[in-house]
Design an enzyme around this catalytic site. Structure first.
Site, PDB file in Angstrom:
ATOM      1  N   ASN A  70      52.522  17.958  82.777  1.00 32.42           N
ATOM      2  CA  ASN A  70      51.884  19.150  83.361  1.00 32.42           C
ATOM      3  C   ASN A  70      50.372  19.136  83.179  1.00 32.42           C
ATOM      4  OD1 ASN A  70      54.463  19.982  83.966  1.00 32.42           O
ATOM      5  ND2 ASN A  70      54.627  21.435  82.268  1.00 32.42           N
ATOM      6  N   LYS A 123      54.652  26.488  80.729  1.00 32.82           N
ATOM      7  CA  LYS A 123      55.314  26.429  79.417  1.00 32.82           C
ATOM      8  C   LYS A 123      56.298  25.270  79.393  1.00 32.82           C
ATOM      9  CE  LYS A 123      59.357  27.374  77.144  1.00 32.82           C
ATOM     10  NZ  LYS A 123      60.737  26.943  77.500  1.00 32.82           N
ATOM     11  N   SER A 124      56.345  24.564  78.275  1.00 35.83           N
ATOM     12  CA  SER A 124      57.431  23.614  78.045  1.00 35.83           C
ATOM     13  C   SER A 124      57.542  23.336  76.565  1.00 35.83           C
ATOM     14  CB  SER A 124      57.185  22.301  78.804  1.00 35.83           C
ATOM     15  OG  SER A 124      58.229  21.400  78.517  1.00 35.83           O
ATOM     16  N   VAL A 125      58.772  23.096  76.115  1.00 38.52           N
ATOM     17  CA  VAL A 125      58.957  22.644  74.729  1.00 38.52           C
ATOM     18  C   VAL A 125      59.216  21.140  74.711  1.00 38.52           C
ATOM     19  CG1 VAL A 125      59.800  24.848  73.823  1.00 38.52           C
ATOM     20  CG2 VAL A 125      61.442  23.228  74.820  1.00 38.52           C
ATOM     21  N   TYR A 177      55.834  38.079  72.737  1.00 38.00           N
ATOM     22  CA  TYR A 177      56.516  36.782  72.619  1.00 38.00           C
ATOM     23  C   TYR A 177      56.952  36.490  71.178  1.00 38.00           C
ATOM     24  CZ  TYR A 177      54.116  36.023  77.123  1.00 38.00           C
ATOM     25  OH  TYR A 177      53.620  36.150  78.403  1.00 38.00           O
ATOM     26  N   LYS A 208      48.149  39.608  74.358  1.00 38.05           N
ATOM     27  CA  LYS A 208      48.327  40.784  75.225  1.00 38.05           C
ATOM     28  C   LYS A 208      48.879  41.964  74.440  1.00 38.05           C
ATOM     29  CE  LYS A 208      49.710  37.327  78.625  1.00 38.05           C
ATOM     30  NZ  LYS A 208      50.607  36.378  77.971  1.00 38.05           N
ATOM     31  N   ARG A 241      57.155  16.635  79.298  1.00 38.07           N
ATOM     32  CA  ARG A 241      56.731  17.592  80.330  1.00 38.07           C
ATOM     33  C   ARG A 241      55.366  18.201  80.007  1.00 38.07           C
ATOM     34  NH1 ARG A 241      62.381  20.941  80.989  1.00 38.07           N
ATOM     35  NH2 ARG A 241      63.479  19.428  82.318  1.00 38.07           N
TER      36      ARG A 241
HETATM   37  P1  NDP Z   1      57.008  28.250  83.899  1.00 42.14           P
HETATM   38  O1  NDP Z   1      56.908  28.456  85.384  1.00 42.14           O
HETATM   39  O2  NDP Z   1      55.858  27.693  83.168  1.00 42.14           O
HETATM   40  O3  NDP Z   1      58.315  27.358  83.662  1.00 42.14           O
HETATM   41  C1  NDP Z   1      58.790  27.037  82.386  1.00 42.14           C
HETATM   42  C2  NDP Z   1      60.166  26.370  82.539  1.00 42.14           C
HETATM   43  O4  NDP Z   1      60.056  25.185  83.300  1.00 42.14           O
HETATM   44  C3  NDP Z   1      60.792  25.992  81.223  1.00 42.14           C
HETATM   45  O5  NDP Z   1      62.184  26.191  81.362  1.00 42.14           O
HETATM   46  C4  NDP Z   1      60.473  24.497  81.098  1.00 42.14           C
HETATM   47  O6  NDP Z   1      61.519  23.841  80.389  1.00 42.14           O
HETATM   48  C5  NDP Z   1      60.459  24.050  82.552  1.00 42.14           C
HETATM   49  N1  NDP Z   1      59.456  22.996  82.792  1.00 42.14           N
HETATM   50  C6  NDP Z   1      58.168  22.987  82.404  1.00 42.14           C
HETATM   51  N2  NDP Z   1      57.547  21.876  82.832  1.00 42.14           N
HETATM   52  C7  NDP Z   1      58.464  21.166  83.527  1.00 42.14           C
HETATM   53  C8  NDP Z   1      58.404  19.924  84.202  1.00 42.14           C
HETATM   54  N3  NDP Z   1      57.293  19.198  84.250  1.00 42.14           N
HETATM   55  N4  NDP Z   1      59.546  19.488  84.821  1.00 42.14           N
HETATM   56  C9  NDP Z   1      60.680  20.222  84.769  1.00 42.14           C
HETATM   57  N5  NDP Z   1      60.785  21.397  84.154  1.00 42.14           N
HETATM   58  C10 NDP Z   1      59.680  21.876  83.523  1.00 42.14           C
HETATM   59  O7  NDP Z   1      57.485  29.654  83.268  1.00 42.14           O
HETATM   60  P2  NDP Z   1      56.937  30.728  82.266  1.00 42.14           P
HETATM   61  O8  NDP Z   1      57.656  31.975  82.635  1.00 42.14           O
HETATM   62  O9  NDP Z   1      57.011  30.283  80.882  1.00 42.14           O
HETATM   63  O10 NDP Z   1      55.399  30.935  82.677  1.00 42.14           O
HETATM   64  C11 NDP Z   1      54.323  30.245  82.063  1.00 42.14           C
HETATM   65  C12 NDP Z   1      53.530  31.152  81.165  1.00 42.14           C
HETATM   66  O11 NDP Z   1      53.050  32.292  81.877  1.00 42.14           O
HETATM   67  C13 NDP Z   1      54.334  31.790  80.012  1.00 42.14           C
HETATM   68  O12 NDP Z   1      54.651  30.863  79.000  1.00 42.14           O
HETATM   69  C14 NDP Z   1      53.407  32.902  79.617  1.00 42.14           C
HETATM   70  O13 NDP Z   1      52.335  32.400  78.864  1.00 42.14           O
HETATM   71  C15 NDP Z   1      52.943  33.395  80.991  1.00 42.14           C
HETATM   72  N6  NDP Z   1      53.783  34.516  81.487  1.00 42.14           N
HETATM   73  C16 NDP Z   1      53.187  35.761  81.527  1.00 42.14           C
HETATM   74  C17 NDP Z   1      53.887  36.851  81.982  1.00 42.14           C
HETATM   75  C18 NDP Z   1      53.196  38.157  82.040  1.00 42.14           C
HETATM   76  O14 NDP Z   1      53.853  39.179  82.295  1.00 42.14           O
HETATM   77  N7  NDP Z   1      51.910  38.241  81.840  1.00 42.14           N
HETATM   78  C19 NDP Z   1      55.296  36.763  82.402  1.00 42.14           C
HETATM   79  C20 NDP Z   1      55.826  35.414  82.340  1.00 42.14           C
HETATM   80  C21 NDP Z   1      55.071  34.345  81.909  1.00 42.14           C
HETATM   81  P3  NDP Z   1      61.395  23.270  78.855  1.00 42.14           P
HETATM   82  O15 NDP Z   1      60.558  24.246  78.081  1.00 42.14           O
HETATM   83  O16 NDP Z   1      62.831  23.231  78.425  1.00 42.14           O
HETATM   84  O17 NDP Z   1      60.764  21.915  78.959  1.00 42.14           O
END
Ligand code: NDP
Length: 283
Positions: free
Chosen positions: A244, A234-236, A52, A77, A240
């Site tokens: 969450n 994840k969110s920035v 990352y 990782k 949110r």
């Molecule tokens: P998520 O399923 O957590 O979704 C993140 C997305 O959803 C972002 O675009 C965010 O937007 C949006 N979001 C978050 N909260 C809300 C909300 N309450 N309402 C509306 N939209 C929302 O995706 P990730 O792929 O990031 O998965 C989470 C974590 O899992 C990763 O960050 C990582 O740590 C892990 N991961 C591990 C992997 C692996 O291979 N081991 C692969 C993928 C992920 P915004 O940020 O713009 O708010």
């Protein structure tokens, strides 16, 4: 209101908060602010990875927060290009150096890469066993391991992974892997728990959200925690990040749980790559 996050016991005796904060696809320049916000809200579990590119900023955010290192559970990782034992040792050292930590709470093999390295992820795993013996990784686990990969570790290695971090969300329940994990005392961590937003306008999820007076994201995350999985959305976006976190003051009844579980589309529901064939190695 204050939300109490359950702590789960890992098979090695350590504990892990069931809800954390994921930092995949958070730009390094945004990471300190996002992680600080999450820590202010109350998250005490951060999921990062060498891949990352933001480990240094995660470490910085934790130091700046004023919290004790021991109060925050941090996972990282092993990146895909570093499966050979000597490379894995160097990569792990670099991870600790980037975070400026003297130990990690949890270190995972990010992907099994069964089509690379002569299919040998067992010798990589044995190096993680070394890190745990040395106290540098308090817990060790795997990510994206399928049942066959876990069976091979069970046959050829000493330590049972503490967790298996795999894709899981309403469109991809990943039931076979979850069932194996459960019967072998491995906790499942579900990545992309809201399928990166894709499930949030699903009519069933929206309908249940309206019924319980919560947001679709909260309902989806609540479904995960009631299934017993660990999640780290994840969110920035500060609002949110807060939303969450607020999922431990309501419950879904069995009917709502079953309706969400029934959204599973099997393999077609995957958001990310299939671990049996995924062979990406960063250049
Ligand atoms: P998520 O399923 O957590 O979704 C993140 C997305 O959803 C972002 O675009 C965010 O937007 C949006 N979001 C978050 N909260 C809300 C909300 N309450 N309402 C509306 N939209 C929302 O995706 P990730 O792929 O990031 O998965 C989470 C974590 O899992 C990763 O960050 C990582 O740590 C892990 N991961 C591990 C992997 C692996 O291979 N081991 C692969 C993928 C992920 P915004 O940020 O713009 O708010």
């Amino acid at each position: 209101m204050a939300h109490t996050i359950p702590n789960f016991s890992l098979n090695d005796g350590n504990t892990i908060p069931q809800l954390g904060f994921g930092v995949f696809q958070i730009e390094p320049k945004d990471t300190v602010r996002a992680v600080r916000t999450a820590l202010d809200v109350g998250y005490r579990h951060i999921d990062t990875a060498e891949m990352y590119g933001n480990e240094a900023e995660v470490g910085q955010a934790i130091r700046e927060s004023g919290l004790d290192r021991g109060d925050v559970f941090v996972t990282s990782k092993l990146n895909n290009g570093f499966h050979r034992p000597d490379d894995a040792r160097k990569a792990f050292e670099q991870t600790l150096a980037a975070l400026k930590f003297d130990y990690l709470d949890l270190f995972l093999i990010h992907w099994p890469l069964p089509t690379l390295y002569d299919g040998d992820f067992v010798s990589t795993w044995k190096v993680l066993e070394e890190f745990q013996r040395d106290g540098l990784a308090r817990s060790i686990g795997v990510s994206n391991f399928q049942v066959a990969h876990l069976e091979r570790l069970a046959a050829e290695a000493q330590v049972v992974p503490a967790v298996n971090q795999v894709e899981a969300h309403p469109y991809f329940g990943n039931e076979e892997v979850r069932a194996y994990d459960k019967t072998h005392n491995i906790l499942t961590e579900g990545w992309s728990p809201i399928a990166q937003g894709r499930v949030l306008d699903d009519p069933t999820v929206v309908d249940i959200a309206e019924q319980v007076g919560r947001t679709p994201a909260q309902v989806t995350l609540r479904w995960h925690v009631q299934r017993g999985d660990i999640v780290f959305p994840k969110s920035v976006t500060p609002k949110r990040i807060e939303e969450n976190f607020a999922i431990f003051d309501f419950e879904l009844d069995d009917a709502a749980m079953d309706r969400i579980t029934a959204l599973d589309r099997g393999e077609a529901g995957r958001q990310g790559p299939n671990p049996d064939t995924f062979d990406y190695v960063p250049s």
